[in-house]
Motif scaffolding. Structure first.
Motif, PDB file in Angstrom:
ATOM      1  N   LEU A  43     -49.115  -9.868  12.401  1.00  0.00           N
ATOM      2  CA  LEU A  43     -48.201  -8.844  11.953  1.00  0.00           C
ATOM      3  C   LEU A  43     -46.820  -9.710  11.155  1.00  0.00           C
ATOM      4  O   LEU A  43     -46.398  -9.167  10.335  1.00  0.00           O
ATOM      5  N   SER A  44     -46.605 -10.985  11.511  1.00  0.00           N
ATOM      6  CA  SER A  44     -45.568 -11.636  10.674  1.00  0.00           C
ATOM      7  C   SER A  44     -46.026 -11.703   9.382  1.00  0.00           C
ATOM      8  O   SER A  44     -45.090 -11.427   8.329  1.00  0.00           O
ATOM      9  N   ALA A  45     -47.291 -12.090   9.003  1.00  0.00           N
ATOM     10  CA  ALA A  45     -47.485 -12.319   7.564  1.00  0.00           C
ATOM     11  C   ALA A  45     -47.531 -10.696   7.059  1.00  0.00           C
ATOM     12  O   ALA A  45     -47.110 -10.766   5.850  1.00  0.00           O
ATOM     13  N   TYR A  46     -48.073  -9.682   7.779  1.00  0.00           N
ATOM     14  CA  TYR A  46     -47.937  -8.380   7.043  1.00  0.00           C
ATOM     15  C   TYR A  46     -46.426  -7.914   6.676  1.00  0.00           C
ATOM     16  O   TYR A  46     -46.174  -7.359   5.719  1.00  0.00           O
ATOM     17  N   ILE A  47     -45.717  -8.180   7.685  1.00  0.00           N
ATOM     18  CA  ILE A  47     -44.283  -7.837   7.741  1.00  0.00           C
ATOM     19  C   ILE A  47     -43.464  -8.688   6.385  1.00  0.00           C
ATOM     20  O   ILE A  47     -42.626  -7.925   5.703  1.00  0.00           O
ATOM     21  N   ARG A  48     -43.855  -9.829   6.240  1.00  0.00           N
ATOM     22  CA  ARG A  48     -43.270 -10.671   5.143  1.00  0.00           C
ATOM     23  C   ARG A  48     -43.974 -10.219   3.973  1.00  0.00           C
ATOM     24  O   ARG A  48     -43.019 -10.122   3.076  1.00  0.00           O
ATOM     25  N   GLU A  49     -44.865  -9.740   4.053  1.00  0.00           N
ATOM     26  CA  GLU A  49     -45.592  -9.460   2.554  1.00  0.00           C
ATOM     27  C   GLU A  49     -45.077  -8.100   2.263  1.00  0.00           C
ATOM     28  O   GLU A  49     -44.581  -7.533   1.051  1.00  0.00           O
ATOM     29  N   LYS A  50     -44.589  -6.990   3.136  1.00  0.00           N
ATOM     30  CA  LYS A  50     -44.208  -5.978   3.032  1.00  0.00           C
ATOM     31  C   LYS A  50     -42.535  -6.201   2.386  1.00  0.00           C
ATOM     32  O   LYS A  50     -42.188  -5.304   1.540  1.00  0.00           O
ATOM     33  N   LEU A  51     -42.041  -7.074   3.051  1.00  0.00           N
ATOM     34  CA  LEU A  51     -40.704  -7.246   2.511  1.00  0.00           C
ATOM     35  C   LEU A  51     -40.321  -8.078   1.021  1.00  0.00           C
ATOM     36  O   LEU A  51     -39.444  -7.480   0.612  1.00  0.00           O
ATOM     37  N   PHE A  52     -41.374  -9.066   1.169  1.00  0.00           N
ATOM     38  CA  PHE A  52     -41.005  -9.681  -0.021  1.00  0.00           C
ATOM     39  C   PHE A  52     -41.854  -9.702  -1.046  1.00  0.00           C
ATOM     40  O   PHE A  52     -41.673 -10.281  -2.094  1.00  0.00           O
ATOM     41  N   ASP A  54     -45.062  -9.903  -3.707  1.00  0.00           N
ATOM     42  CA  ASP A  54     -45.595 -11.220  -4.257  1.00  0.00           C
ATOM     43  C   ASP A  54     -44.871 -12.331  -4.132  1.00  0.00           C
ATOM     44  O   ASP A  54     -45.861 -13.526  -4.179  1.00  0.00           O
ATOM     45  N   THR A  55     -43.536 -12.493  -3.947  1.00  0.00           N
ATOM     46  CA  THR A  55     -43.017 -13.734  -3.720  1.00  0.00           C
ATOM     47  C   THR A  55     -42.991 -14.417  -2.376  1.00  0.00           C
ATOM     48  O   THR A  55     -42.670 -15.581  -2.184  1.00  0.00           O
ATOM     49  N   VAL A  56     -43.782 -13.843  -1.461  1.00  0.00           N
ATOM     50  CA  VAL A  56     -43.962 -14.442  -0.334  1.00  0.00           C
ATOM     51  C   VAL A  56     -44.709 -15.763  -0.039  1.00  0.00           C
ATOM     52  O   VAL A  56     -45.771 -15.903  -1.051  1.00  0.00           O
ATOM     53  N   SER A  57     -44.345 -16.814   0.649  1.00  0.00           N
ATOM     54  CA  SER A  57     -45.115 -18.021   0.448  1.00  0.00           C
ATOM     55  C   SER A  57     -46.150 -18.101   1.516  1.00  0.00           C
ATOM     56  O   SER A  57     -45.676 -17.604   2.784  1.00  0.00           O
ATOM     57  N   ARG A  58     -47.201 -18.761   1.395  1.00  0.00           N
ATOM     58  CA  ARG A  58     -48.320 -18.690   2.413  1.00  0.00           C
ATOM     59  C   ARG A  58     -47.773 -19.766   3.544  1.00  0.00           C
ATOM     60  O   ARG A  58     -47.232 -20.775   3.058  1.00  0.00           O
ATOM     61  N   ARG A  59     -48.045 -19.755   4.645  1.00  0.00           N
ATOM     62  CA  ARG A  59     -47.680 -20.470   5.837  1.00  0.00           C
ATOM     63  C   ARG A  59     -48.953 -21.313   6.143  1.00  0.00           C
ATOM     64  O   ARG A  59     -50.077 -20.743   6.005  1.00  0.00           O
ATOM     65  N   ARG A  60     -48.710 -22.443   6.576  1.00  0.00           N
ATOM     66  CA  ARG A  60     -49.719 -23.546   6.832  1.00  0.00           C
ATOM     67  C   ARG A  60     -50.018 -22.941   8.558  1.00  0.00           C
ATOM     68  O   ARG A  60     -49.156 -22.985   9.161  1.00  0.00           O
ATOM     69  N   VAL A  61     -51.266 -22.969   8.696  1.00  0.00           N
ATOM     70  CA  VAL A  61     -51.517 -22.703  10.132  1.00  0.00           C
ATOM     71  C   VAL A  61     -52.583 -23.615  10.539  1.00  0.00           C
ATOM     72  O   VAL A  61     -53.372 -24.103   9.873  1.00  0.00           O
ATOM     73  N   LYS A  62     -52.672 -23.689  11.727  1.00  0.00           N
ATOM     74  CA  LYS A  62     -53.639 -24.772  12.536  1.00  0.00           C
ATOM     75  C   LYS A  62     -55.016 -23.862  12.644  1.00  0.00           C
ATOM     76  O   LYS A  62     -54.746 -22.688  12.791  1.00  0.00           O
ATOM     77  N   GLY A  63     -55.972 -24.619  12.466  1.00  0.00           N
ATOM     78  CA  GLY A  63     -57.066 -24.130  12.574  1.00  0.00           C
ATOM     79  C   GLY A  63     -57.248 -23.367  14.122  1.00  0.00           C
ATOM     80  O   GLY A  63     -56.886 -23.791  15.098  1.00  0.00           O
ATOM     81  N   ARG A  64     -57.715 -22.111  14.018  1.00  0.00           N
ATOM     82  CA  ARG A  64     -58.056 -21.476  15.112  1.00  0.00           C
ATOM     83  C   ARG A  64     -58.986 -21.729  16.116  1.00  0.00           C
ATOM     84  O   ARG A  64     -59.297 -21.453  17.438  1.00  0.00           O
ATOM     85  N   ASN A  65     -60.034 -22.461  15.330  1.00  0.00           N
ATOM     86  CA  ASN A  65     -61.310 -23.099  16.152  1.00  0.00           C
ATOM     87  C   ASN A  65     -61.184 -24.654  16.197  1.00  0.00           C
ATOM     88  O   ASN A  65     -61.879 -25.117  15.136  1.00  0.00           O
TER      89      ASN A  65
END
Length: 137
Positions: A43-52, A54-65
């Protein structure tokens, strides 16, 4: 004017690594709609994309597995499922606590075999999780 929280942060000499999170209250229907629209994204990535856009920066995420070696994990789970280690260790603990464990060469051999089996499982688990097992002293 400086708030007491800001004053305490400055006085402690600590600077925030990241800005504090932003909270937003939604109705169940609004959240359900967002989750549907997000289509598998967070949800946070989707909301950031809607708000900002193409200028939204990608977040570093830890591996889920965290599993690095699925084959080693399968061996461990198979060994645990096919063994009676937990039951046998529980029986040994009861015998030790009651003082009824006769220490014979067979008992000692069985205990050493159980320890070796547990050590092998530990090594496989460590490898499956991407860690190098420490050598035995």
């Amino acid at each position: 004017m400086t708030s007491s929280r800001e004053f305490n942060r400055i006085a402690a000499g600590k600077t925030a690594k990241y800005p504090p999170p932003f909270s937003l209250r939604l109705t169940y229907e609004e959240r359900a709609r967002l989750e549907c629209d997000a289509a598998g994204r967070t949800l946070s990535a989707y909301i950031r994309e809607k708000l900002f856009g193409d200028t939204v920066s990608r977040r570093r995420v830890k591996g889920r597995n965290p599993i690095k070696d699925h084959e080693a994990l399968g061996r461990v789970l198979g060994a645990l499922g096919g063994s009676r280690l937990s039951s046998n260790l529980n029986q040994l603990a009861k015998a030790v606590n009651s003082g009824s464990l006769p220490v014979t060469p067979d008992t000692e051999k069985d205990l050493q075999e159980a320890c070796k089996a547990i050590e092998a499982i530990r090594i496989d688990l460590m490898r499956a999780l991407g860690n190098r097992p420490e050598p035995k002293p």
